[in-house]
Design an enzyme around this catalytic site. Structure first.
Site, short mmCIF file in Angstrom:
data_model
loop_
_atom_site.label_atom_id
_atom_site.label_comp_id
_atom_site.label_asym_id
_atom_site.label_seq_id
_atom_site.Cartn_x
_atom_site.Cartn_y
_atom_site.Cartn_z
N ASP A 1 0.84 -1.20 0.00
CA ASP A 1 0.00 0.00 0.00
C ASP A 1 0.88 1.25 0.00
O ASP A 1 2.04 1.20 0.41
CB ASP A 1 -0.95 0.01 1.20
CG ASP A 1 -0.21 0.01 2.53
OD1 ASP A 1 0.75 -0.78 2.71
OD2 ASP A 1 -0.58 0.81 3.42
N GLU B 1 0.19 -0.94 5.96
CA GLU B 1 1.28 -0.37 6.76
C GLU B 1 1.19 1.14 6.88
O GLU B 1 1.46 1.70 7.95
CB GLU B 1 2.63 -0.76 6.14
CG GLU B 1 3.83 -0.51 7.04
CD GLU B 1 4.40 0.90 6.94
OE1 GLU B 1 5.20 1.29 7.82
OE2 GLU B 1 4.04 1.63 5.98
#
Length: 374
Positions: A72, A128
């Site tokens: 991400d 994250e």
């Protein structure tokens, strides 16, 4: 190099903002296909709170090495139109290239070069950049019993490895007062914005520069209209600390905040998000990296303490030796000038490959302070 660059382009051109579940799911499939091609093995797809994480457990032996990455990014959908992927004058650019899609490609190529070694887990998460709310328990579970955790986050300045990271705590402070007409009878109200001002000053004073502790009020909101005494206000707080004692001190102080204005009320939610990655957690692995760099004939990487956190904070907090910042050399994380230095890719990947091989060859990696592969 051509294969590395082609794979990086493939990942960067699949946008994956953390806040877009569909985009994260699409990105996970692209990462999964690349990993399956390079490693000869499909990953497990682990969906938690709607977010897709990928896990490759290589070989059937005991888990000895955990490799961490995330797919991400902080960039919203459509950023590629403004900041397209490209390589020019030895510099690779594109949203998420430095943080941290290049690191993922490096991991695939390193493990492929080692013949998909036994005892290695590669975990690629999809949240994250949000603080790993759904993947934290997964990370800590995978780390249990490992001799080493390697984090393919981007390097610090100049290619330095990240041997110390601050712990992170996050809070929201909510102030409740009483609404009243701001022009006719403001005295009948309890101004939540004024209460917020008192509390912001108190919170900011909890920082300790000498200890490396920062306590920063960030997002702020209060009120409903310009002619109404605000009945509610709120602000967020970002805390960064070098050690667990400071994290606990600030946590207790924030949760002990009391209202300053008569009739006001205060509520504090949140707490520690990531424990500190102490220098002691990375010391042995960093020494091994320096020795291996010498054997490979490449420059020894420097070391750096940084304020930003990563999933390596979780593995270090769980007592697993952890070395971070093994990914791309470059800069501009979360900024328009995000970039990767192409010339550093081969040596950087070679160093990471050697580190994994060295730990796997070591009978007691936790005890190896001054040797390699003993």
């Amino acid at each position: 190099m051509p294969a590395l660059l082609a794979d990086i382009e493939h990942l960067v051109t699949c946008e994956s903002p953390s806040t877009d579940l569909a985009a994260v799911a699409r990105s996970a499939e692209v990462v999964a296909a690349m990993g399956a091609d390079r490693l000869g093995q499909e990953p497990e797809r682990i969906v938690l709170d709607g977010r897709t994480h990928l896990r490759w457990r290589l070989g059937g032996g005991p888990r000895r090495v955990l490799i961490l990455g995330h797919h991400d990014t902080v960039w919203p959908q459509g950023t590629l139109a403004r900041l397209p992927f490209g390589v020019r004058d030895g510099v690779l650019r594109g949203p998420g290239c430095f943080d941290m899609k290049t690191g993922l490609v490096m991991a695939f190529h390193a493990l492929a070069a080692l013949g998909t070694p036994d005892g290695v887990t590669l975990l690629v998460t999809g949240d994250e950049e949000l603080g790993s709310p759904s993947s934290r328990e997964l990370i800590e579970s995978e780390a249990a019993g490992c001799a080493a955790a390697f984090v393919l986050e981007a390097s610090a300045d100049g290619g330095a490895l990240k041997t110390e990271r601050k712990g992170v705590s996050r809070y929201e402070v909510v102030l409740r007062g009483k609404a009243a007409h701001a022009g006719l009878e403001p005295e009948r109200g309890v101004n939540a914005a004024v209460e917020a001002a008192h509390q912001i000053l108190a919170v900011a004073a909890l920082g300790d520069p000498a200890a490396g502790t920062t306590v920063t009020p960030t997002l702020l909101a209060a009120g409903t209209s310009t002619n109404t005494v605000p009945a509610e206000g709120r602000f967020a707080v970002d805390v960064r600390v070098r050690n667990a004692a400071e994290q606990e001190r600030v946590d207790l102080a924030l949760k002990a905040l009391g209202p300053r204005l008569p009739g006001a009320a205060i509520e504090v939610t949140g707490g520690p998000n990531r424990p500190p990655l102490d220098a002691s957690a990375s010391a042995t692995l960093y020494r091994r990296a320096v020795l291996l760099a010498g054997q490979l004939g490449i420059g020894a990487p420097g070391s750096a303490a940084v304020g930003g956190a990563s999933d390596g904070n979780f593995t270090a907090g769980a007592g697993v030796p952890t070395l971070d910042g093994l990914g791309a050399v470059g800069g501009g994380a979360h900024a328009d000038d995000e970039h990767v230095v192409v010339a550093e890719l081969p040596s950087r990947t070679a160093l990471f490959t050697a580190l994994v091989a060295d730990v796997l060859a070591e009978r007691n990696p936790r005890a190896a302070d001054d040797g390699i592969g003993r």
